[in-house]
Design an enzyme around this catalytic site. Structure first.
Site, mmCIF file in Angstrom:
data_model
loop_
_atom_site.group_PDB
_atom_site.id
_atom_site.type_symbol
_atom_site.label_atom_id
_atom_site.label_comp_id
_atom_site.label_asym_id
_atom_site.label_seq_id
_atom_site.Cartn_x
_atom_site.Cartn_y
_atom_site.Cartn_z
ATOM 1 N N GLY A 144 0.833 -1.189 0.000
ATOM 2 C CA GLY A 144 0.000 0.000 0.000
ATOM 3 C C GLY A 144 0.871 1.243 0.000
ATOM 4 O O GLY A 144 2.000 1.209 0.507
ATOM 5 N N GLN A 190 2.797 9.971 1.388
ATOM 6 C CA GLN A 190 4.107 9.301 1.456
ATOM 7 C C GLN A 190 5.020 9.694 0.293
ATOM 8 O O GLN A 190 6.225 9.454 0.335
ATOM 9 C CB GLN A 190 3.937 7.775 1.462
ATOM 10 C CG GLN A 190 3.325 7.250 2.747
ATOM 11 C CD GLN A 190 3.222 5.737 2.714
ATOM 12 O OE1 GLN A 190 2.268 5.192 2.170
ATOM 13 N NE2 GLN A 190 4.209 5.058 3.280
ATOM 14 N N CYS A 196 5.963 -0.204 7.192
ATOM 15 C CA CYS A 196 5.579 0.966 6.405
ATOM 16 C C CYS A 196 6.780 1.426 5.594
ATOM 17 O O CYS A 196 7.884 1.492 6.121
ATOM 18 C CB CYS A 196 5.125 2.074 7.359
ATOM 19 S SG CYS A 196 4.617 3.581 6.516
ATOM 20 N N LEU A 197 6.551 1.746 4.322
ATOM 21 C CA LEU A 197 7.657 2.186 3.467
ATOM 22 C C LEU A 197 8.274 3.486 3.981
ATOM 23 O O LEU A 197 9.419 3.792 3.664
ATOM 24 C CB LEU A 197 7.176 2.369 2.025
ATOM 25 C CG LEU A 197 6.689 1.083 1.329
ATOM 26 C CD1 LEU A 197 6.100 1.411 -0.038
ATOM 27 C CD2 LEU A 197 7.812 0.065 1.217
ATOM 28 N N HIS A 228 -4.432 1.160 7.729
ATOM 29 C CA HIS A 228 -3.072 1.702 7.774
ATOM 30 C C HIS A 228 -2.936 2.850 6.763
ATOM 31 O O HIS A 228 -2.425 3.928 7.095
ATOM 32 C CB HIS A 228 -2.080 0.574 7.461
ATOM 33 C CG HIS A 228 -0.648 1.000 7.371
ATOM 34 N ND1 HIS A 228 0.341 0.474 8.180
ATOM 35 C CD2 HIS A 228 -0.020 1.893 6.554
ATOM 36 C CE1 HIS A 228 1.502 1.044 7.856
ATOM 37 N NE2 HIS A 228 1.307 1.902 6.875
ATOM 38 N N GLU A 229 -3.401 2.617 5.532
ATOM 39 C CA GLU A 229 -3.242 3.630 4.479
ATOM 40 C C GLU A 229 -4.127 4.851 4.723
ATOM 41 O O GLU A 229 -3.699 5.984 4.500
ATOM 42 C CB GLU A 229 -3.528 3.026 3.099
ATOM 43 C CG GLU A 229 -2.591 1.887 2.688
ATOM 44 C CD GLU A 229 -1.115 2.238 2.799
ATOM 45 O OE1 GLU A 229 -0.747 3.410 2.622
ATOM 46 O OE2 GLU A 229 -0.327 1.323 3.098
ATOM 47 N N HIS A 235 -2.685 7.332 7.039
ATOM 48 C CA HIS A 235 -1.692 8.235 6.436
ATOM 49 C C HIS A 235 -2.334 9.548 5.994
ATOM 50 O O HIS A 235 -1.709 10.605 6.040
ATOM 51 C CB HIS A 235 -1.049 7.589 5.204
ATOM 52 C CG HIS A 235 0.129 6.702 5.508
ATOM 53 N ND1 HIS A 235 1.280 7.181 6.088
ATOM 54 C CD2 HIS A 235 0.337 5.379 5.295
ATOM 55 C CE1 HIS A 235 2.150 6.179 6.219
ATOM 56 N NE2 HIS A 235 1.598 5.066 5.749
HETATM 57 ZN ZN ZN Z 1 2.520 3.207 5.789
#
Ligand code: ZN
Length: 171
Positions: A46, A51, A94-95, A136-137, A140
């Site tokens: 995701g 991000q 998480c990236l 989670h997304e 963000h």
């Molecule tokens: Zn993330």
């Protein structure tokens, strides 16, 4: 398509609230395609617009397994309209918090409403891993990272580890 730069903690843009998407035009669709390519290249499941430094309420998800056909999902202006009382615990990464993982407790099932790339309204009942990824997304988009769901001590530890690895790889 092009690969975008993924912002990492402690970048302050990751803590900002994103604005709703207005019209879905060609430029926006191109950005979503770029986000998908960026996510695939980073082996993520995701990626939310903030991000990559874009404060708009949109994200891409592909939670298909390694041996499965790709299943990209484009999510615009998502809203969680229902959350189960039942909770589940799942290990998340998480990236934007590279190479760190921790268990997070979240509602086990949700109903989410959003627009797809064509502007069509989608209503989805999700549970298991998909419920985790969507929550989670969507977090963000409100400037919330999964580490914000952990204790202050645990969060500090993870952030220190990110800092340490960054220093080591710069040497
Ligand atoms: Zn993330």
């Amino acid at each position: 398509m092009s690969v975008l730069k993924i912002l990492e903690v402690p970048n302050s843009l990751l803590k900002k609230k994103s604005e709703p998407v207005g019209s879905i035009d060609e430029a926006l669709i191109k950005t979503l395609d770029d986000m998908l390519e960026t996510m695939y290249q980073a082996n993520g499941v995701g990626l939310a617009a903030p991000q990559v430094g874009i404060l708009k309420r949109m994200l891409v998800i592909d939670a298909s397994g390694k041996d499965e056909e790709p299943n990209p999902i484009f999510v615009i202006n998502p809203k969680i309209t229902k959350k189960s009382e039942e909770m589940q615990e799942c290990e998340e990464g998480c990236l934007s918090v590279p190479n760190q993982y921790a268990k997070v407790v979240r509602p086990a099932a949700i109903t989410v409403e959003y627009q797809d790339k064509t502007g069509k309204k989608v209503v989805a009942d999700l549970d298991g891993f998909m419920a985790v990824v969507f929550q989670h997304e969507i977090d963000h988009l409100d400037g919330v990272l999964y580490i914000d769901h952990l204790s202050a001590l645990k969060r500090k530890m993870l952030l220190k580890k990110v800092e340490k690895e960054r220093k080591e790889s710069a040497e």
